[in-house]
Design a protein around this motif. Sequence first.
Motif, PDB file in Angstrom:
ATOM      1  N   GLY A  41     -45.644  45.104 -21.456  1.00  0.00           N
ATOM      2  CA  GLY A  41     -45.489  44.089 -20.426  1.00  0.00           C
ATOM      3  C   GLY A  41     -46.791  43.743 -19.727  1.00  0.00           C
ATOM      4  N   LEU A  42     -46.730  42.742 -18.879  1.00  0.00           N
ATOM      5  CA  LEU A  42     -47.911  42.260 -18.173  1.00  0.00           C
ATOM      6  C   LEU A  42     -48.178  43.007 -16.879  1.00  0.00           C
ATOM      7  CD1 LEU A  42     -47.414  38.412 -18.710  1.00  0.00           C
ATOM      8  CD2 LEU A  42     -48.656  40.054 -20.137  1.00  0.00           C
ATOM      9  N   THR A  43     -47.301  43.935 -16.533  1.00  0.00           N
ATOM     10  CA  THR A  43     -47.487  44.749 -15.334  1.00  0.00           C
ATOM     11  C   THR A  43     -47.212  46.209 -15.673  1.00  0.00           C
ATOM     12  OG1 THR A  43     -45.171  44.414 -14.682  1.00  0.00           O
ATOM     13  CG2 THR A  43     -46.792  42.854 -13.805  1.00  0.00           C
ATOM     14  N   GLY A  44     -47.508  47.093 -14.738  1.00  0.00           N
ATOM     15  CA  GLY A  44     -47.226  48.511 -14.932  1.00  0.00           C
ATOM     16  C   GLY A  44     -48.425  49.296 -15.411  1.00  0.00           C
ATOM     17  N   PRO A  45     -48.372  50.638 -15.286  1.00  0.00           N
ATOM     18  CA  PRO A  45     -49.520  51.489 -15.621  1.00  0.00           C
ATOM     19  C   PRO A  45     -49.906  51.480 -17.105  1.00  0.00           C
ATOM     20  CG  PRO A  45     -47.566  52.811 -15.144  1.00  0.00           C
ATOM     21  CD  PRO A  45     -47.246  51.412 -14.729  1.00  0.00           C
ATOM     22  N   LEU A  46     -48.989  51.105 -17.993  1.00  0.00           N
ATOM     23  CA  LEU A  46     -49.305  51.086 -19.423  1.00  0.00           C
ATOM     24  C   LEU A  46     -49.659  49.683 -19.914  1.00  0.00           C
ATOM     25  CD1 LEU A  46     -46.605  53.494 -20.936  1.00  0.00           C
ATOM     26  CD2 LEU A  46     -48.935  54.009 -20.186  1.00  0.00           C
TER      27      LEU A  46
END
Length: 393
Positions: free
Chosen positions: A127-132
Amino acid sequence: MSLPLQGVRILDLSRYLPGPFCTQILADFGAEVIKVEDPRGGDLGRHLAPVIVDQSARFYTVNRNKKSITLDLKKEEGQAVFKKLVMNTDVVVDQFRPGVMDKMGLGYEELRKISEKIIYCAITGYGLTGPLRDVAGHDLNYLSLAGITGLTGTFQGMPAMCATQIADIAGGTLYAVIAILLALASREKTGKGQLCDIAMLDGSVSLLAYTLGEWSGWGRLPDRGDDVLTGGYAFYNIYETKDGKYVSLGAIEDKFWADFCKKIGREEYIKTQWDKSKQDLIIADIRKIMLEKTRDEWVEFFANSDICFTPILTMDEMCEHPQVMARKMIYKLQNVRGSGREVVTPGIPVKLSATPGEAKLTFPELGENNKEILQAAGYSAVDIEELKKKQII
């Protein structure tokens, strides 16, 4: 006959499997899909083994009925051409890591300045967000983090890898198709496009809907290979037959299980269908019984019984199965690239009564449609020749 997506134009920058399969589905229903490929070899999926002559056999399974242009998006002139194409485009599909298109000045925020109607579908691992967000990954990684790999396999055995790319296809391809169709429907009402953020991990997690329900209901974590739908119960299981082949039994409903038990002469098992403490003994007994006949003999034995009993087929057997053939779910390309080889591709799984899809078995050569597409965008023959000299296309 007008197809549902006729008039919808898609610039497809994706590669390998998730994005190309998504745009192939849309192309089957009338969308004009233009593969935007690097002049230096194009979609990497063109070169995956096994290769027939000079192109991957896999390429033919997810790239039918498309056009191809070559464009170097790392060069300013290539970016300018892409922006000009966007002016008359409905959907952009991107499968790069987050931020790659932004660095080239071709991300959603930039493209929406050119056309507020643009629908931008980004297919990524996490995805476009999140820690990964910026981490690399493949199907196995997404399924592992989703908890699916940990639940796949036999009881007390190692986790097993899936035979098909579930995260790529179900988590990426299919959700991207849904997102694009939803965005097109929304645009009909608002006149504006939007960003579709499709993460293959998100899609994989969503596939655990029933499994999450089991966990909630039982009050314990599911056990690999030992729950209702994973091999822990006799009525929903896989059994080996006399000839070393296999059959599957899906007799969840009471009536199916009862009919199965009567047919094999084990009526005493009917009342213990859901008794977990009895399952090991029942499964062991049925395994012995199933070894008395070959797979096809068992299929014939249960032919007139409505109990959810099927043979486990190999891929070649599946392609020739009457049901698969009746539904036109397999197409075979003969003598591919003059090689004498055959390539097997999937049919159209969505059946519409009024506007059925069309699987036109044409596949674009790299840059085959450069002249056609660029001229339609306003470039002259001289302009196009100049772009070639500069290796922009």
